[in-house]
Design a protein around this motif. Structure first.
Motif, PDB file in Angstrom:
ATOM      1  N   SER A 130       8.143  -3.289   4.252  1.00 45.68           N
ATOM      2  CA  SER A 130       8.892  -4.439   4.771  1.00 45.68           C
ATOM      3  C   SER A 130      10.020  -4.800   3.806  1.00 45.68           C
ATOM      4  O   SER A 130       9.913  -4.626   2.600  1.00 45.68           O
ATOM      5  CB  SER A 130       7.969  -5.625   4.966  1.00 45.68           C
ATOM      6  OG  SER A 130       7.435  -6.039   3.725  1.00 45.68           O
ATOM      7  N   SER A 131      11.077  -5.349   4.374  1.00 51.39           N
ATOM      8  CA  SER A 131      12.247  -5.708   3.551  1.00 51.39           C
ATOM      9  C   SER A 131      12.136  -7.119   3.010  1.00 51.39           C
ATOM     10  O   SER A 131      11.252  -7.868   3.391  1.00 51.39           O
ATOM     11  CB  SER A 131      13.520  -5.558   4.368  1.00 51.39           C
ATOM     12  OG  SER A 131      13.445  -6.357   5.530  1.00 51.39           O
ATOM     13  N   GLN A 140       5.711  -4.317   0.438  1.00 47.35           N
ATOM     14  CA  GLN A 140       7.088  -4.811   0.415  1.00 47.35           C
ATOM     15  C   GLN A 140       7.999  -3.781  -0.263  1.00 47.35           C
ATOM     16  O   GLN A 140       7.543  -2.942  -1.037  1.00 47.35           O
ATOM     17  CB  GLN A 140       7.151  -6.137  -0.334  1.00 47.35           C
ATOM     18  CG  GLN A 140       6.475  -7.284   0.403  1.00 47.35           C
ATOM     19  CD  GLN A 140       6.728  -8.616  -0.276  1.00 47.35           C
ATOM     20  OE1 GLN A 140       6.883  -8.690  -1.488  1.00 47.35           O
ATOM     21  NE2 GLN A 140       6.778  -9.679   0.523  1.00 47.35           N
ATOM     22  N   LEU A 169       0.672  -1.385   4.259  1.00 44.07           N
ATOM     23  CA  LEU A 169       1.853  -2.239   4.422  1.00 44.07           C
ATOM     24  C   LEU A 169       2.214  -2.815   3.054  1.00 44.07           C
ATOM     25  O   LEU A 169       1.383  -3.487   2.424  1.00 44.07           O
ATOM     26  CB  LEU A 169       1.549  -3.361   5.409  1.00 44.07           C
ATOM     27  CG  LEU A 169       2.581  -4.475   5.529  1.00 44.07           C
ATOM     28  CD1 LEU A 169       3.914  -3.922   6.030  1.00 44.07           C
ATOM     29  CD2 LEU A 169       2.069  -5.575   6.455  1.00 44.07           C
ATOM     30  N   THR A 193       4.104   1.484   5.930  1.00 40.25           N
ATOM     31  CA  THR A 193       5.073   0.510   6.423  1.00 40.25           C
ATOM     32  C   THR A 193       5.626  -0.273   5.243  1.00 40.25           C
ATOM     33  O   THR A 193       4.863  -0.855   4.475  1.00 40.25           O
ATOM     34  CB  THR A 193       4.431  -0.452   7.427  1.00 40.25           C
ATOM     35  OG1 THR A 193       3.854   0.298   8.505  1.00 40.25           O
ATOM     36  CG2 THR A 193       5.472  -1.412   7.995  1.00 40.25           C
ATOM     37  N   THR A 225       9.394   3.932   5.903  1.00 39.19           N
ATOM     38  CA  THR A 225       8.371   3.620   6.895  1.00 39.19           C
ATOM     39  C   THR A 225       8.194   4.778   7.859  1.00 39.19           C
ATOM     40  O   THR A 225       9.156   5.243   8.474  1.00 39.19           O
ATOM     41  CB  THR A 225       8.747   2.344   7.667  1.00 39.19           C
ATOM     42  OG1 THR A 225       8.742   1.233   6.759  1.00 39.19           O
ATOM     43  CG2 THR A 225       7.762   2.085   8.796  1.00 39.19           C
ATOM     44  N   PRO A 279      12.474   0.287   3.081  1.00 38.02           N
ATOM     45  CA  PRO A 279      12.108   0.173   4.501  1.00 38.02           C
ATOM     46  C   PRO A 279      12.298   1.492   5.251  1.00 38.02           C
ATOM     47  O   PRO A 279      11.512   1.795   6.170  1.00 38.02           O
ATOM     48  CB  PRO A 279      13.052  -0.913   5.011  1.00 38.02           C
ATOM     49  CG  PRO A 279      13.284  -1.780   3.814  1.00 38.02           C
ATOM     50  CD  PRO A 279      13.347  -0.827   2.657  1.00 38.02           C
TER      51      PRO A 279
END
Length: 127
Positions: free
Chosen positions: A126-127, A13, A11, A124, A91, A88
């Motif tokens: 993330s925004s 950013q 995960l 993954t 992902t 994103p």
């Protein structure tokens, strides 16, 4: 029989980097090509990148060109996917695949050419 095992997902950013690795074991490993595919939740599997094991030529999905780099280490039976400037929309579960039976021709993005697949690693962003 060939076993492929991916690692390196996680995960992160948006804008970050990840390096996926795929190791091969089993029978004498001498593929013609190796590829990375991905599958986002609720969507079909799509081609990401591929490399000709012999001459190192590479091929990419348009949306990852300039951000992702596929490479190989023949001595270690490893293939890598360096992913920079992640978005994103990157992902997905990422799979590595090996083609051991098609010495010539075929489209690198054609998943049906690949004979062996790993179990996948989740990425993954993330925004």
């Amino acid at each position: 029989q060939v076993q492929l095992v991916e690692s390196g997902g996680g995960l992160v950013q948006a804008g970050a980097s990840l390096r996926l690795s795929c190791g091969a074991s089993g029978r004498t490993f001498s593929p013609y090509r190796m590829g990375w595919f991905r599958q986002a939740q609720g969507k079909g599997q799509e081609f990401v990148a591929a490399i000709n094991w012999r001459d190192g030529s590479t091929f990419y999905k348009d949306s990852v060109k300039g951000r992702f780099t596929i490479s190989r280490d023949g001595a270690k039976n490893m293939v890598y996917l360096q992913m920079n400037s992640l978005k994103p929309e990157d992902t997905a579960v990422y799979f590595c695949a090996a083609d051991l039976d098609t010495p010539f021709g075929g489209a690198y993005a054609d998943r049906y050419l690949y004979d062996y697949w790993g179990q996948g690693t989740q990425v993954t962003v993330s925004s």
